[in-house]
Design a protein around this motif. Structure first.
Motif, PDB file in Angstrom:
ATOM      1  N   ASP A 101     -18.636   7.553  -9.620  1.00  0.00           N
ATOM      2  CA  ASP A 101     -19.812   6.737  -9.308  1.00  0.00           C
ATOM      3  C   ASP A 101     -19.615   5.258  -9.607  1.00  0.00           C
ATOM      4  O   ASP A 101     -20.284   4.411  -9.016  1.00  0.00           O
TER       5      ASP A 101
ATOM      6  N   ALA B 257       2.436   1.685  -3.381  1.00  0.00           N
ATOM      7  CA  ALA B 257       1.434   2.130  -4.353  1.00  0.00           C
ATOM      8  C   ALA B 257       1.076   3.592  -4.114  1.00  0.00           C
ATOM      9  O   ALA B 257       0.854   4.348  -5.064  1.00  0.00           O
TER      10      ALA B 257
ATOM     11  N   TRP C 256       0.843  -1.208   0.000  1.00  0.00           N
ATOM     12  CA  TRP C 256       0.000   0.000   0.000  1.00  0.00           C
ATOM     13  C   TRP C 256       0.880   1.261   0.000  1.00  0.00           C
ATOM     14  O   TRP C 256       0.617   2.203  -0.747  1.00  0.00           O
TER      15      TRP C 256
ATOM     16  N   GLU D 151      -3.217   3.872  -9.414  1.00  0.00           N
ATOM     17  CA  GLU D 151      -2.063   3.317 -10.135  1.00  0.00           C
ATOM     18  C   GLU D 151      -2.518   2.667 -11.438  1.00  0.00           C
ATOM     19  O   GLU D 151      -1.892   2.853 -12.488  1.00  0.00           O
ATOM     20  N   GLN D 152      -3.617   1.932 -11.361  1.00  0.00           N
ATOM     21  CA  GLN D 152      -4.117   1.267 -12.565  1.00  0.00           C
ATOM     22  C   GLN D 152      -4.695   2.258 -13.562  1.00  0.00           C
ATOM     23  O   GLN D 152      -4.543   2.105 -14.757  1.00  0.00           O
TER      24      GLN D 152
ATOM     25  N   LYS E  25       3.819   5.741  -5.515  1.00  0.00           N
ATOM     26  CA  LYS E  25       3.783   5.702  -6.976  1.00  0.00           C
ATOM     27  C   LYS E  25       2.595   6.513  -7.498  1.00  0.00           C
ATOM     28  O   LYS E  25       2.733   7.288  -8.457  1.00  0.00           O
TER      29      LYS E  25
ATOM     30  N   ARG F 236      -6.849  10.635  -1.671  1.00  0.00           N
ATOM     31  CA  ARG F 236      -7.523   9.798  -0.669  1.00  0.00           C
ATOM     32  C   ARG F 236      -8.191   8.587  -1.327  1.00  0.00           C
ATOM     33  O   ARG F 236      -8.783   7.761  -0.630  1.00  0.00           O
ATOM     34  N   SER F 237      -8.124   8.496  -2.645  1.00  0.00           N
ATOM     35  CA  SER F 237      -8.669   7.317  -3.338  1.00  0.00           C
ATOM     36  C   SER F 237      -7.812   6.099  -3.031  1.00  0.00           C
ATOM     37  O   SER F 237      -6.702   6.217  -2.517  1.00  0.00           O
ATOM     38  N   ASN F 238      -8.325   4.949  -3.394  1.00  0.00           N
ATOM     39  CA  ASN F 238      -7.560   3.717  -3.287  1.00  0.00           C
ATOM     40  C   ASN F 238      -6.319   3.837  -4.192  1.00  0.00           C
ATOM     41  O   ASN F 238      -6.436   3.997  -5.406  1.00  0.00           O
ATOM     42  N   ALA F 239      -5.132   3.781  -3.569  1.00  0.00           N
ATOM     43  CA  ALA F 239      -3.882   3.990  -4.310  1.00  0.00           C
ATOM     44  C   ALA F 239      -3.730   2.988  -5.452  1.00  0.00           C
ATOM     45  O   ALA F 239      -3.185   3.323  -6.517  1.00  0.00           O
ATOM     46  N   PHE F 240      -4.208   1.774  -5.242  1.00  0.00           N
ATOM     47  CA  PHE F 240      -4.063   0.746  -6.278  1.00  0.00           C
ATOM     48  C   PHE F 240      -4.927   1.083  -7.499  1.00  0.00           C
ATOM     49  O   PHE F 240      -4.554   0.813  -8.632  1.00  0.00           O
TER      50      PHE F 240
ATOM     51  N   ARG G  50     -13.366   1.330 -15.212  1.00  0.00           N
ATOM     52  CA  ARG G  50     -12.098   2.019 -14.944  1.00  0.00           C
ATOM     53  C   ARG G  50     -11.194   1.986 -16.178  1.00  0.00           C
ATOM     54  O   ARG G  50     -10.528   2.978 -16.501  1.00  0.00           O
TER      55      ARG G  50
ATOM     56  N   GLY H 191     -15.234   4.278  -7.917  1.00  0.00           N
ATOM     57  CA  GLY H 191     -14.860   4.589  -6.530  1.00  0.00           C
ATOM     58  C   GLY H 191     -13.592   5.429  -6.431  1.00  0.00           C
ATOM     59  O   GLY H 191     -12.894   5.385  -5.432  1.00  0.00           O
ATOM     60  N   ILE H 192     -13.295   6.201  -7.469  1.00  0.00           N
ATOM     61  CA  ILE H 192     -12.113   7.073  -7.452  1.00  0.00           C
ATOM     62  C   ILE H 192     -12.562   8.498  -7.143  1.00  0.00           C
ATOM     63  O   ILE H 192     -13.520   8.993  -7.740  1.00  0.00           O
ATOM     64  N   ARG H 193     -11.882   9.128  -6.210  1.00  0.00           N
ATOM     65  CA  ARG H 193     -12.299  10.462  -5.756  1.00  0.00           C
ATOM     66  C   ARG H 193     -11.809  11.537  -6.709  1.00  0.00           C
ATOM     67  O   ARG H 193     -10.902  12.305  -6.385  1.00  0.00           O
TER      68      ARG H 193
END
Lengths: 291, 222
Positions: free
Chosen positions: A260, A60, A57, A282-283, A63, A275-279, A228, A263-265
């Motif tokens: 929506d 990621a 984490w 990255e993708q 990165k 604050r989004s999911n780093a993974f 995504r 789930g990316i802010r």
């Protein structure tokens, strides 16, 4: 400023993690509350797995920070740095029919958005192994392409999006059928019915199953696709389209997809995006050319 | 009401503590073969032992979540059934979501309300338990239902498009949300106190006068 703040937070987190890790190695990992599933797990191994996931984490996060900064420098008007989702204010951010109607409109090269076939090619780029299809679209041009939302065929049902191409003389006809899902699951034998019905009516078709998490359809004929991945290719395609009439519309739509459905802010505030999911970030921002 | 009690969940506690990574792995169709899985995670799942552990945690989390939701759903459904005007019908379920439909007794209209309890990762709150109410009628229905709750309890549930944590459509009201991170133990590997999660959710729902509100919602929607 953002990077400094985030770097401080990461350093603080890494410090806490190191303390927790040294405490972990000292303490007895045999907690036994009366009612517990602890016996099911090897707590030592679970602790090591937790450490590995934390390390991943952190890596990621670092990165994704670098990727975000580079992306902002390169494309300040990216849908990722925007506060205006197209459909959410109408309460339709996850409404399947609204999403596919807009998507079909954007994918059609002949509509008034002026984006030409940019987004159609971006969409094709998101399909695995679709190089031949892309070449065909580029060679044939857009005049004989047609895109339809809610396309009905007798006894089969309504496919969310159908794209027809290769209908001009000297070209091989092709059809792409997209079934999009948001919250609903697949109807009874829906994908199997579509695969059989569309193939018998239009010959060889490419079937896509577009979902938030890239799950597979019941029929093996459908290729899974994530929103995504679509958003990623739209972002790449929009980079050179900022002056075109439909740019803002496509930007707001892609922003809504990110918020929506992925789930990316997506936000104009870098701190908020971070604050989004780093993974996921990255993708989303991996270099073009990789799936 | 179910007499069963819930155990503290190691798997849900672990998932809550490593939410980003676990979500990314869980959403991958096949973590070992998925080329889109980030390198940092791909190298973890490439390790046979760790991959087996992740599978174990995932399966246990699904099982624990299922039990947690069944418990919450049963408690809320029992509460609703206390109102003799209402009948409760079970709906399709998954490991991460349970729902039941409520109708007025002796009502021949198609008016129904669907109460759903489900677990989802929110943007800032992480893994959370939600309870939502849906009725047919889209935005207008959500507006009407929200005002019924407000008149009865003085509280105003969040309508779909207003929620900044997660996205849903018109017609849905968020009745209550309980973030799991608020109910983690202090152990080295924190466990989720599922009983406390259920209590927190039930406590919130109880203050909403749900049975009475549902009867009003159903009458207004006929």
């Amino acid at each position: 400023m953002h990077l400094v703040a985030v770097n401080n937070r990461i350093a603080e987190f890494a410090g806490d993690l190191a303390k927790a890790s040294s405490l972990l190695s000292e303490c007895d990992l045999e907690p036994v509350p009366t009612r517990s599933h602890h016996s099911e797990f090897s707590m030592d191994s679970l602790s090591l797995l937790g450490q590995a996931l934390n390390d991943a984490w952190l890596a990621a996060k670092r990165k994704s920070m670098q990727q975000l900064q580079a992306h902002r420098n390169e494309f300040p008007l990216s849908p990722l740095f925007c506060d205006c989702p197209l459909l959410a204010p109408m309460g339709m951010g996850r409404r399947e029919t609204a999403i596919t109607q807009v998507l079909a409109w954007l994918l059609s090269p002949n509509e008034s958005h002026g984006l030409g076939n940019r987004l159609l090619l971006a969409f094709v780029d998101a399909i695995p192994d679709a190089g031949e299809l892309k070449t065909q679209i580029l060679t044939e041009g857009s005049s004989h392409l047609s895109t339809h939302a809610e396309f009905s065929t007798a006894d089969v049902g309504r496919a969310d999006i159908v794209i027809f191409g290769g209908r001009s003389p000297g070209f091989k006809a092709w059809t792409v059928v997209v079934e999009a899902k948001v919250d609903a699951s697949e109807g009874k034998e829906q994908s199997t019915r579509y695969a059989t019905g569309f193939t018998s009516e239009f010959g060889e078709c490419r079937f896509l199953y577009l979902t938030p998490d890239g799950k597979s359809a019941a029929s093996g004929h459908f290729t899974p696709m994530r929103y995504r991945d679509l958003a990623r290719h739209f972002i790449i395609a929009l980079k050179d389209a900022t002056e075109l009439p439909g740019f803002s519309y496509a930007r707001y739509f892609t922003n809504g997809m990110l918020r929506d459905l992925c789930g990316i802010r997506a936000s104009s505030s870098m701190d908020e995006v971070l604050r989004s999911n780093a993974f996921e970030i990255e993708q989303l921002l991996q270099p073009s050319g990789t799936k | 009401m179910s007499a069963h009690s819930l155990e503290r969940s190691v798997a849900l506690g672990f998932w809550t503590s490593h939410c980003d990574a676990m979500d990314a792995i869980y959403e991958s169709s096949d973590p070992k073969l998925d080329p889109s899985l980030p390198y940092e995670l791909a190298s973890i799942v490439a390790n046979e032992d760790q991959h087996a552990q992740i599978t174990q945690v995932t399966e246990a989390a699904e099982r624990d979540c299922d039990a947690l939701l069944l418990m919450v759903e049963a408690k809320i459904a029992d509460l609703v059934k206390e109102d003799l005007r209402l009948k409760v019908l079970q709906k399709a379920i998954t490991n991460w979501s349970k729902k039941f439909e409520v109708r007025l007794k002796r009502d021949r209209s198609n008016m129904r309300a669907v109460v759903e309890v489900w677990v989802e990762t929110c943007l800032t709150l992480g893994l959370s338990l939600h309870c939502t109410l849906w009725t047919p009628g889209g935005k207008a229905a959500a507006e009407r239902n929200a005002s019924i709750f407000r008149n009865l309890t003085g509280r105003r549930p969040i309508k779909g498009a207003e929620d900044r944590e997660t996205s849903w459509d018109n017609g849905v009201l968020l009745l209550s949300r309980v973030p799991f991170k608020d109910h983690l133990g202090q152990e080295a590997i924190p466990t989720l106190d599922q009983e406390r999660v259920v209590e927190a959710m039930y406590g919130e729902i109880s203050t909403l006068q749900l049975p009475n509100a549902l009867a009003e919602v159903l009458k207004a929607g006929r």
